[in-house]
Write a protein that holds these residues in place. Structure first.
Motif, PDB file in Angstrom:
ATOM      1  N   PHE A  12       0.815  -1.213   0.000  1.00 37.21           N
ATOM      2  CA  PHE A  12       0.000   0.000   0.000  1.00 37.21           C
ATOM      3  C   PHE A  12       0.851   1.267   0.000  1.00 37.21           C
ATOM      4  CE2 PHE A  12      -3.929  -2.159   2.044  1.00 37.21           C
ATOM      5  CZ  PHE A  12      -4.286  -2.665   0.809  1.00 37.21           C
ATOM      6  N   VAL A  13       1.983   1.230   0.696  1.00 31.13           N
ATOM      7  CA  VAL A  13       2.860   2.399   0.735  1.00 31.13           C
ATOM      8  C   VAL A  13       3.628   2.539  -0.574  1.00 31.13           C
ATOM      9  CG1 VAL A  13       4.904   3.378   1.854  1.00 31.13           C
ATOM     10  CG2 VAL A  13       3.043   2.493   3.240  1.00 31.13           C
ATOM     11  N   PRO A  16       0.623   3.485  -3.858  1.00 33.05           N
ATOM     12  CA  PRO A  16      -0.592   4.110  -3.319  1.00 33.05           C
ATOM     13  C   PRO A  16      -1.724   4.196  -4.339  1.00 33.05           C
ATOM     14  CG  PRO A  16       1.115   5.740  -3.609  1.00 33.05           C
ATOM     15  CD  PRO A  16       1.742   4.408  -3.873  1.00 33.05           C
ATOM     16  N   THR A  19      -3.644   1.229  -3.706  1.00 30.21           N
ATOM     17  CA  THR A  19      -4.430   1.438  -2.491  1.00 30.21           C
ATOM     18  C   THR A  19      -5.707   2.208  -2.815  1.00 30.21           C
ATOM     19  OG1 THR A  19      -2.387   1.553  -1.224  1.00 30.21           O
ATOM     20  CG2 THR A  19      -4.372   2.395  -0.159  1.00 30.21           C
ATOM     21  N   SER A  45      -6.368   7.197   0.953  1.00 35.10           N
ATOM     22  CA  SER A  45      -5.110   6.995   0.222  1.00 35.10           C
ATOM     23  C   SER A  45      -4.200   8.224   0.231  1.00 35.10           C
ATOM     24  CB  SER A  45      -5.393   6.550  -1.209  1.00 35.10           C
ATOM     25  OG  SER A  45      -6.073   7.554  -1.910  1.00 35.10           O
ATOM     26  N   PHE A  48      -1.244   7.495   2.274  1.00 31.76           N
ATOM     27  CA  PHE A  48      -0.293   6.598   1.608  1.00 31.76           C
ATOM     28  C   PHE A  48       0.518   7.331   0.540  1.00 31.76           C
ATOM     29  CE2 PHE A  48      -3.383   3.573   3.320  1.00 31.76           C
ATOM     30  CZ  PHE A  48      -2.520   2.717   3.989  1.00 31.76           C
TER      31      PHE A  48
END
Length: 128
Positions: A12-13, A16, A19, A45, A48
């Motif tokens: 997710f990081v 993004p 995400t 998001s 992120f």
């Protein structure tokens, strides 16, 4: 279990945009409301994207630029607060925070794309 969670957070990081897409799809399927789903995906998001910009900048320049990111977010907040105050003469805190957060989302998406392209360009031309 902790490895799977670490993998999920790292994905997710690192991505993004993924995400954003996952959150949007899940909320559209559950709520059937595309506008609400888009707003929720943007709100979640954004964090992120900010983290991703930090790590990309750290990889490119090998320096922590967290203080620059924080100052940038605060400057955006100050500008939004002044504009909101001038336009409506009364500050509606919830509306102001949503505006600041969503504008930061737009800016950090742009930063993410630009820094990703720059990092890719630098890594290609520095290696060859």
């Amino acid at each position: 279990m902790s490895e799977a969670l670490a993998w999920l957070v790292a994905t997710f990081v690192t991505l993004p945009i993924f995400t954003f897409y996952i959150i949007y799809i899940i909320t559209v399927k559950t709520t059937k409301n595309k506008k609400k789903s888009l707003k929720l995906a943007v709100d979640v998001s954004a964090c992120f994207f900010i983290i991703a910009v930090y790590f990309i900048a750290y990889e490119i320049w090998s320096k922590s630029l967290l203080w620059v990111i924080i100052i940038f977010i605060l400057i955006v907040a100050m500008i939004f607060t002044i504009i909101h105050w001038k336009v409506s003469d009364d500050i509606q805190f919830g509306k102001l925070l949503k505006g600041i957060w969503r504008f930061n989302f737009l800016l950090f998406v742009i930063f993410y794309l630009v820094l990703s392209a720059y990092g890719l360009f630098i890594s290609i031309y520095l290696v060859t």
